[in-house]
Design an enzyme around this catalytic site. Structure first.
Site, short mmCIF file in Angstrom:
data_model
loop_
_atom_site.label_atom_id
_atom_site.label_comp_id
_atom_site.label_asym_id
_atom_site.label_seq_id
_atom_site.Cartn_x
_atom_site.Cartn_y
_atom_site.Cartn_z
N ASP A 471 0.85 -1.19 0.00
CA ASP A 471 0.00 0.00 0.00
C ASP A 471 0.89 1.24 0.00
OD1 ASP A 471 -2.27 1.54 0.16
OD2 ASP A 471 -2.67 1.11 2.27
N ASP A 570 -9.33 3.43 -1.59
CA ASP A 570 -10.07 3.68 -0.36
C ASP A 570 -11.39 4.36 -0.66
OD1 ASP A 570 -7.84 2.62 0.81
OD2 ASP A 570 -6.96 4.55 1.32
N ASP A 1326 -80.76 -29.73 1.06
CA ASP A 1326 -80.60 -30.71 -0.02
C ASP A 1326 -81.04 -30.07 -1.33
OD1 ASP A 1326 -80.13 -33.12 -1.27
OD2 ASP A 1326 -81.91 -34.13 -0.47
N GLU A 1329 -78.17 -27.77 -5.89
CA GLU A 1329 -77.14 -27.60 -6.93
C GLU A 1329 -77.40 -26.38 -7.86
OE1 GLU A 1329 -76.90 -31.10 -4.92
OE2 GLU A 1329 -78.63 -30.59 -6.20
N ASP A 1432 -75.96 -39.44 -2.54
CA ASP A 1432 -76.82 -40.63 -2.62
C ASP A 1432 -76.02 -41.80 -3.17
OD1 ASP A 1432 -78.74 -38.93 -1.69
OD2 ASP A 1432 -79.64 -38.56 -3.64
#
Length: 1669
Positions: A471, A570, A1326, A1329, A1432
């Site tokens: 250095d 540096d 029931d 759907e 069912d």
């Protein structure tokens, strides 16, 4: 005045061409028209110009409105004329005589000598010297005087113009003038030399050392001083540590380039101005130029490095990570640093100490107090495979040691006269540096070199360092010049001082008249670091004979890289310095110093702030460990690059333009760089940024970390690089050697090697590999060199050993080869060693090719070959339509047709592999996700799929959580239907980059989305497949699957828990359809869970409620086809099956908490004739003492099947219900959604419904869409044998449960029925759907064909009968809670879902208790309001195992309260079947026996006494375990997850469990292994790897991790408790009301470590909310 041009051609005796030009007049300023301001040559470079000074110098004065433009500039009256020209063997010599003109700085040399040398075909030299007085010339230690003859066929012509003198270098091939000094005059005085050249291109790189900010030079009138100086880099033009005068210029996009080097070490400045023009202003020496011509930029650099000395070959360990800092203060601090980085597992090779280790900062000492034990510490480093590097400054203290002893280093140096002297040549010059007053070694002195080597060796005997960091060698001093100051003379104060920092030559250094062996400091100052590196290299030779070691220097000169590495000085901890460091690194690559770093940079990794300082689990530690492991993995590649730099002068850190010179965009790219030709590195350089505008050159690129092929080519992309990520991309066409990393190179070098083969578009790749012992200096032996290539797309890789002399290295072997870029799966891999017979190699992955368990030892030749085929499994059907595909229909659609092999179910009609109708038009990445726009490309969208395509799409990816993401594709221009189901997702994403489990990529060609699990690199979603479509009524997307193990999708009857991928398509559309193979049934669940080969799991939900089908194929892959809405996917990363399920449930709502009584046994049947029949069942059950909690009646109890009524035959039912409820029983009623509108007497349910406007209507009308279901017409006789007789059925209306008013109406009807007619505890909803006995409406005719018969009809039951088959018309209108209108087409599958919450809310409001709702139709999120029975079913043996599959699937779907009708609904059950079903059903969460009318009774008490006893016993076990079961139900209610748990959820690392579906777990600890076949008294089950106890006997069964045959007599079931768990229990009773009053007990099942744990949740069992223990 005449001008003559001498042309020098390639012949030995060049002909002379003379031309004459008459100038308009001596010293005359140009007219305004002729004044090219960018070509003005500054006549007063040293100060702000004045007209008086300009006149004195005989130049032209023309002020301008910009002071950067010269106001005073040369015209035609300065310079030299050619007097005499002679030809030489190398070129020519010419005497140049100065034109009479005013001087600039005095002492002009009147006659100078031009010498040219055609040294090689691509290197030309010319120098200008004083023939009468020898001037200083650089004593370069590698470049000698040229002794050859002129090159016979140079690439250049040279023209010398005589009056005034100028020289041009012209490339022959394109006639471009590369170097042209005619732009300005030659000035040649004693201490001021100036020459200018015009360049052919604006793209100039090099010269230094400075902070240029950009790699390409700014041409806007920039001055760059060059004179080595101890000055940290900053935002300025300061001269820094090195002296580098080489620049490169690219000429055009053919790649042709040239470089220019001025061999001169004096202080100078280089001035760059537009045009472009480069002007050298030098204060000493000679003008000695070299011009290098290359076909590419890389060639130019190679030529330059060949000339100045190619880079040293580094030691392997020096490429590892290094740690250092200034001010460690003590050895204890250093030890802490080393230990914490070891503890963090950070790869780390070298510890460096700055001057802190020295005693009083004196070289070759160490502080015996603060650094006591340093030698032992160094030994510890060596014991751990690590190295130690020390810093040495050149300045040597003149003081004694701290204890008063002599400083022997100084004394020995003085004795040998090794110091730099004052101007008298004998007195050592004294300056001041870190130790105080110092002298400076003269490293140009041979005696000094010997002394330096001796001192290094002496200190090595004390501290066994491994390398040297030199250095302060600019040379630096803390006082100006010397302790005595500097004399006032022309060296210290020259007539012209370049624009150096402080404008004082001896500022922060020594006097310019100081004397060294090579000359005056004025001349050799910038060679100090160069000479120190040479001396240090000599020292290393002495300390480490024939070893490479490591030298790091701050100050450099041309050729320093031959001896040492360099760091950029540096720097400050700032983002801008990090960015600027890339340009600095690339410049030093040009200068021949490839081993270059910054604090911190990429090759010589030297860190002044150790990563582990920030915490063991910090982002920095994790990131550092990750990327250093990548670095260490790549070290063989990096080391090979350094070998090629050492041998051939190739660059290591390579500018993008060196590889892609034909692309002008690459000429300015300096925020990215390459390692060699093959690894593109894209860092984040701006604070707070998580995207980088990265330029991707024209090549094939693969993401290094994932292996994914990138779609980018020759384009700028916004690369998403959040947090701790850096962009690393491998270039197709190259082969990279790698090695398994370790924490040091000492360890990693012993690990297995590998290759990454990145194929280009032609399926070719090439690479090299150099290997030696990593430190021996001799390059003539002891190494192995391999050439690796895969050519011509032959699916073959050749590894050819071209040199092998390192015997120890042959023990190392390549064990893995990863090949990137293969399209088709690999079916076979074969290997050949040194022409031996070919052998199959079975260890490879089939998709992304990774060949492992190889043993290719270095030093031998190998060939690897792989076979690929585009198998039929890679086809994606292009004709999924209802009608059969034919070749004609297929090709008319635009698809490919090829008959599949016999026995294959693959499609004959399929998409072209690269079919890509959508182009990615833009992609935006952010920390929260990705947004991509897609544009339909009509030229590519040639396949005519059903419906009309949407032209513009948007893709949104949201990183919601670290373990959950969403990706959504929709039309940004026209709002489409989206599912109105709320999900529990964060309002804003909460994930963080560093903690996310996944990465996401948008792919092109074809478009797709890839999701990759980070921890394994496994792609878990990959829709970059042909067939993507987004049409109005047909949306299709496919994805590859990470394995064949995929579970979910419903509701349908499946034959196994794992989906069969052998070309099966399953439709999804809610329908009143009893379970059957491939029938779409009651529920709609587009969710799946997939397992990955590593044992990880993930889940995927498609939030879409339109009819769809899903095709599974053995690729493995699946394809969704949806007929509306958008694509809205949610992915859950787990990583285990149970955790992935919990994550899904968190989003859709965790399962409902049932009341305690709902876990009791339940009885029902369709067909009770009256209350007496129900009462008889109850009495029989009580008499048999069979535990039993809930009684039902089906629709029989209603008057004509009308909701909220009681039939005359059941007039005493309310009293019966009241009685059994008093005895601890519960009652559940059934409700259907259909409300009769044909009543002749008041029917409040319908009337109030009409009043509230709750019924579904035709669109844009007030007309109800009438249907027919169970309600009968009034006043008619019913034929009971006709169960769905249309003629007898009333017109019914369907409530629209989306409406707010409907929920209120529904709640009122339920409350009124409870308060006014009959009490109940739960609701069974029931037929929702919704189901109808007619198609669409009572006329069986709907009004919109496109909706009821869409262009694509999913693969549903009754596929061609229309979507309205047995339900409502699709065009009917429903109203969402926000008032917006939706089509039943879109929300049909939500009908049951929409009824569940209003029913649950109404039940709780009615009863004030928790209650339970059982729904037949379900959709994701419905499980938080109710349970489900599996429909069912049939009294058949094959329905038993299907019930287990169904429960496990609904556990995934978030509906854990589920079960099948025990003993079957349809058909008469038989004794053994019902017995085995009773045993299994006792462990359903929803445990109910239910069957149809006109069949025999099948309740447990109806068979015989033995059956009753068996039922009592098995139900007593259930009731005993109810506290455990109830706790498990609460666990999933609180946290999500499964109760009926597949074995794979607990034992996911055991792949046998992945196929098990005839056994299940209750929670983690209770395993049920039922008999599922007739006439069996044994059952085979799998026993996972745990300790298991027989529940019945309490004995350890002594079996684990294997299949086992269990004895199972007719009246028993195998039950096992898992070791390590505690099960809370309770003494059973006839129902839970009584059992809950009994004493509790525990089953403690110890594991092999005699440990067990468990939990209990307990509350009153029925209250709303929680009051529990």
């Amino acid at each position: 005045i005449s001008s003559f041009v001498l042309s020098i051609n390639s012949t030995a005796t060049p002909p002379t061409t003379r031309t004459t030009t008459v100038y308009p007049g001596s010293g005359k300023c140009p007219s305004d028209q002729d004044d090219r301001i960018n070509e003005r040559m500054n006549c007063i470079p040293e100060q702000f110009p004045t007209q008086a000074t300009c006149a004195t110098r005989g130049c032209c004065w023309k002020p301008w409105n910009d002071s950067v433009i010269p106001w005073c500039f040369f015209v035609d009256n300065h310079g030299y004329n050619v007097d005499k020209v002679t030809t030489t063997s190398t070129g020519l010599e010419a005497t140049l005589n100065r034109i009479s003109s005013p001087t600039l700085f005095g002492n002009d040399i009147s006659s100078v000598l031009l010498t040219t040398q055609n040294q090689t075909p691509n290197r030309f030299r010319f120098k200008i010297t004083d023939p009468n007085n020898r001037r200083y010339e650089v004593p370069h230690q590698f470049v000698g005087e040229f002794t050859g003859t002129a090159a016979s066929d140079p690439l250049y012509d040279v023209q010398v113009t005589e009056n005034p003198f100028s020289i041009k270098v012209i490339r022959k091939s394109n006639m471009k003038t590369l170097f042209d000094t005619s732009i300005g005059p030659l000035v040649y005085s004693d201490q001021y030399l100036q020459i200018s050249t015009k360049l052919p291109s604006e793209y100039i790189y090099g010269i230094g050392e400075h902070i240029h900010k950009r790699f390409r030079h700014d041409l806007n009138w920039k001055t760059w001083p060059i004179f080595t100086r101890d000055q940290p880099p900053g935002n300025n033009n300061y001269n820094l540590y090195g002296h580098q005068t080489f620049f490169m210029c690219i000429e055009d996009n053919s790649g042709k380039s040239f470089g220019v080097f001025l061999m001169n070490s004096n202080a100078m400045e280089i001035f760059i101005q537009p045009t472009p023009i480069v002007t050298y202003r030098v204060i000493g020496g000679i003008l000695d130029f070299y011009v290098f011509l290359g076909d590419t930029p890389e060639q130019v650099v190679q030529q330059y490095q060949e000339f100045i000395g190619r880079p040293a070959m580094p030691a392997y360990w020096s490429l590892g990570f290094q740690l250092s800092r200034w001010n460690y203060k003590s050895l204890d601090v250093v030890k802490e640093v080393v230990q914490r980085n070891r503890d963090a597992g950070i790869p780390f090779d070298t510890q460096v100490t700055d001057i802190d280790y020295m005693e009083a900062k004196k070289d070759f000492t160490y502080d015996k107090v603060a650094f006591q034990g340093l030698p032992e510490f160094v030994q510890d480093l060596h014991d751990h495979g690590q190295k130690y590097v020390i810093i040495l400054d050149p300045a040597i203290s003149i003081d004694k040691l701290t204890n008063g002893a002599a400083y022997e280093t100084y004394d020995r140096g003085t004795a040998k006269n090794v110091w730099v002297n004052e101007s008298d040549g004998t007195t050592a010059l004294i300056g001041e540096v870190w130790p105080g007053l110092t002298v400076y070694p003269d490293f140009t002195n041979p005696n000094c070199i010997d002394w330096w080597a001796d001192e290094c060796n002496i200190f090595y005997q004390e501290v066994k360092y491994d390398g040297l960091w030199i250095d302060m060698n600019e040379v630096s001093s803390f006082i100006q010049g010397s302790k005595e100051g500097c004399e006032s003379n022309k060296l210290n104060y020259p007539p012209f001082t370049p624009d150096i920092l402080d404008k004082l030559l001896y500022s922060k250094t020594i006097c310019m008249d100081a004397v060294q062996y090579w000359g005056k400091q004025y001349d050799v100052h910038s060679l100090y670091g160069y000479s120190m590196a040479i001396a240090t290299e000599k020292a290393v030779e002495k300390v480490f004979p024939n070893k490479r070691s490591f030298i790091l220097t701050r100050s450099t000169f041309a050729g320093s890289g031959h001896y040492a590495a360099h760091w950029l000085g540096d720097n400050t901890a700032s983002w801008e310095q990090m960015e600027w460091s890339i340009a600095g690194m690339l410049e030093f690559s040009l200068f021949g110093i490839p081993l270059v770093s910054n604090f911190i940079q990429c090759y010589l990794l030297k860190n002044h702030q150790d990563p582990a300082f920030f915490g063991q689990n910090s982002l920095l530690v994790n990131s550092s460990r990750h990327y250093l492991n990548i670095r260490y993995t790549l070290l063989p590649f990096l080391y090979t690059l350094f070998y090629k730099a050492h041998m051939f002068g190739e660059t290591v850190a390579r500018p993008v333009l060196h590889e892609f010179y034909e692309d002008t965009n690459a000429w300015i790219e300096d925020t990215q760089f390459l390692w060699g030709p093959a690894l593109l590195i894209t860092p984040v350089l701006k604070e707070g940024a998580d995207t980088v505008s990265a330029y991707i050159p024209n090549a094939t690129w693969y993401d290094y970390e994932t292996g994914a092929k990138r779609p980018w080519k020759q384009q700028r992309v916004n690369m998403y690089l959040p947090g701790d990520k850096i962009g690393l991309h491998l270039r197709g066409g190259y082969i990279i050697p790698i090695q398994q990393p370790a924490v040091t190179t000492t360890a990693s070098r012993k690990n297995p090697l590998g290759l990454i083969v990145a194929l280009d578009e032609d399926n070719t790749a090439k690479g090299d590999f150099f290997w030696d012992d990593g430190e021996t200096k001799s390059k003539s032996k002891y190494y192995i060199l391999l050439n690796v290539h895969s050519d011509d797309g032959t699916n073959k890789l050749d590894i050819i050993c071209t040199h092998s002399s390192y015997q120890e290295g042959t023990t190392l072997a390549f064990e893995t080869i990863k090949i990137l870029g293969l399209i088709d799966p690999v079916t076979q891999v074969t290997v050949v060693e040194d022409n031996q017979p070919m052998k199959d190699h079975d260890n490879f992955t089939y998709t992304s090719l990774l060949i492992y368990s190889l043993n290719f030892n270095l030093g031998k030749n190998f060939t690897v070959q792989w076979n690929q085929n585009f198998s039929e499994n890679q086809r994606f059907t292009c004709y999924p339509d209802a009608d059969t595909a034919t070749k004609e229909k297929c090709e008319a659609r635009g698809c490919l047709w090829e008959t599949s092999p016999l026995g294959s179910r693959a499609p004959d009609c399929y998409f072209p592999r690269q079919y890509n109708p959508y182009l990615v038009s833009s992609t935006q990445y952010s920390s929260m996700g990705i947004t991509t726009d897609l544009q339909l490309n009509p030229t590519r969208a040639q396949i005519n799929l059903p419906s009309e395509p949407i032209s513009t799409l948007r893709v949104e990816v949201k990183y919601h959580k670290n373990d959950m993401l969403q990706f959504k594709i929709y039309d940004p221009q026209n709002k489409r239907y989206e599912v109105p189901v709320p999900l529990n997702i964060p309002a804003m994403p909460t994930s963080t980059y560093e903690n996310r489990l996944y990465d996401v990529e948008i792919k092109e060609n074809p478009f797709g989305i890839q999701v990759r699990r980070r921890s394994t690199g496994r792609v878990i979603w990959d829709s970059q497949l042909p067939g993507f479509a987004f049409n109005d009524q047909f949306i299709q997307i496919s994805t590859r699957l990470p394995s064949e193990y995929i579970y979910g999708f419903g509701e349908a009857e499946h034959t196994a828990f794992k989906r069969d991928l052998n070309w099966h398509t399953w439709g999804m559309f809610t329908r009143d359809q009893p379970p059957g193979y491939k029938f779409n049934s009651y529920g709609f669940h587009p969710y799946y869970m997939a397992l990955e080969d590593e044992g990880y799991a993930h889940g995927v939900l498609l939030l879409n409620s339109n009819a769809m089908d899903v095709t599974f194929q053995p690729t493995p892959a699946l394809t969704y086809r949806v007929i509306g809405g958008i694509l809205d996917f949610y992915m859950f990363l787990g990583p285990t099956p149970e955790v992935a399920t919990q994550q899904y449930h968190e989003v859709i709502g965790r399962p409902v908490m049932p009341p305690y009584w709902a876990l009791g046994f339940q009885l029902c049947r369709y067909g009770y004739r009256n209350t007496s029949e129900v009462e008889q069942v109850y009495n029989d059950m009580v008499a048999a003492q069979i535990p039993y909690d809930v009684q039902y009646t089906d629709i029989d109890y209603m008057e004509r099947q009308l909701d909220f009524t009681i039939d005359e035959n059941f007039r005493d039912l309310p009293a019966f219900v009241d009685r059994i409820r008093q005895e601890g029983m519960r009652y559940i009623i059934i409700l259907d959604p259909a409300i009769s509108g044909n009543e002749t007497k008041p029917y409040p349910a319908f009337e109030r419904g009409q009043e509230k406007d709750v019924f579904v209507k035709w669109p844009n009308t007030s007309d109800i869409c009438w249907a027919k279901v169970w309600p009968d017409l009034p006043n008619i006789t019913i034929d009971e044998s006709l169960t769905e007789d249309e003629a007898s059925r009333a017109h019914v209306a369907f409530p629209d449960f989306f409406r707010n008013a409907t929920a209120e109406w529904w709640a009122r009807e339920i409350i009124d029925f409870y308060n006014n007619q009959m009490k109940f505890d739960g609701l069974w909803i029931d037929m929702n759907e919704p189901s109808s006995f007619v198609h669409g409406t009572v006329s069986n005719q709907c009004r919109n064909t496109e909706l009821n018969y869409p262009p694509y009809f999913p693969d549903l039951t009754k596929r061609t009968s229309g979507l309205h088959f047995r339900t409502m018309c699709m065009e009917t209108e429903q109203i969402l809670s926000d008032g917006s209108s939706v089509l039943h087409y879109d929300v049909h599958n939500l009908y049951g879902w929409s009824q569940m919450k209003p029913s649950y809310d109404a039940l709780q409001k009615t009863t004030g208790k928790r209650g339970i709702v059982i729904s037949r139709s379900t959709y994701p999120t419905g499980g938080q309001w109710g349970g489900h029975w599996l429909g069912d079913n049939y009294a058949q043996w094959d329905n038993l195992d299907k019930s287990i599959i169904g429960m496990m699937e609904f556990s995934l779907f978030g509906i854990s309260y589920s079960g099948a009708d025990i003993c079957g609904f349809f058909n008469n059950s038989e004794y053994e079947l019902c017995a085995r079903w009773m045993q299994l059903g006792a462990f359903y969460p929803y445990s109910r026996n239910h069957n149809i009318a006109f069949t025999r009774r099948q309740d447990p008490a109806s068979w015989n006494e033995t059956f009753s006893e068996m039922s009592k016993n098995i139900l007593n076990i259930r009731y005993t375990l109810l506290p455990y079961f109830y706790t498990q139900m609460h666990e999933i209610h609180a946290h999500g997850g499964t109760v009926i748990r597949p074995l794979l959820h607990e034992f996911f690392n055991d792949k046998i469990t992945w196929d098990v579906f005839k056994q299940f777990l209750w929670g983690p600890a209770f395993m049920v292994t039922p008999v599922l076949e007739p006439y069996a008294d044994t059952v085979q089950g799998y026993v996972p790897d745990a300790r298991w106890f027989d529940y019945h006997t309490g004995q350890d069964i002594g079996v684990r991790g294997e299949h086992h045959v269990f004895n199972t007599p007719l009246y028993t079931i195998n039950l096992h408790v898992r070791g390590g768990h505690i099960l809370p229990c309770q003494e059973p009773a006839k129902n839970t009301f009584h059992s809950r009053q009994n004493y509790m007990k525990l089953i403690v099942a110890a594991d092999t470590n005699q440990m067990a744990q468990g939990s209990l949740f307990w509350d009153d069992g029925e209250s709303i909310g929680e009051c529990s223990i």
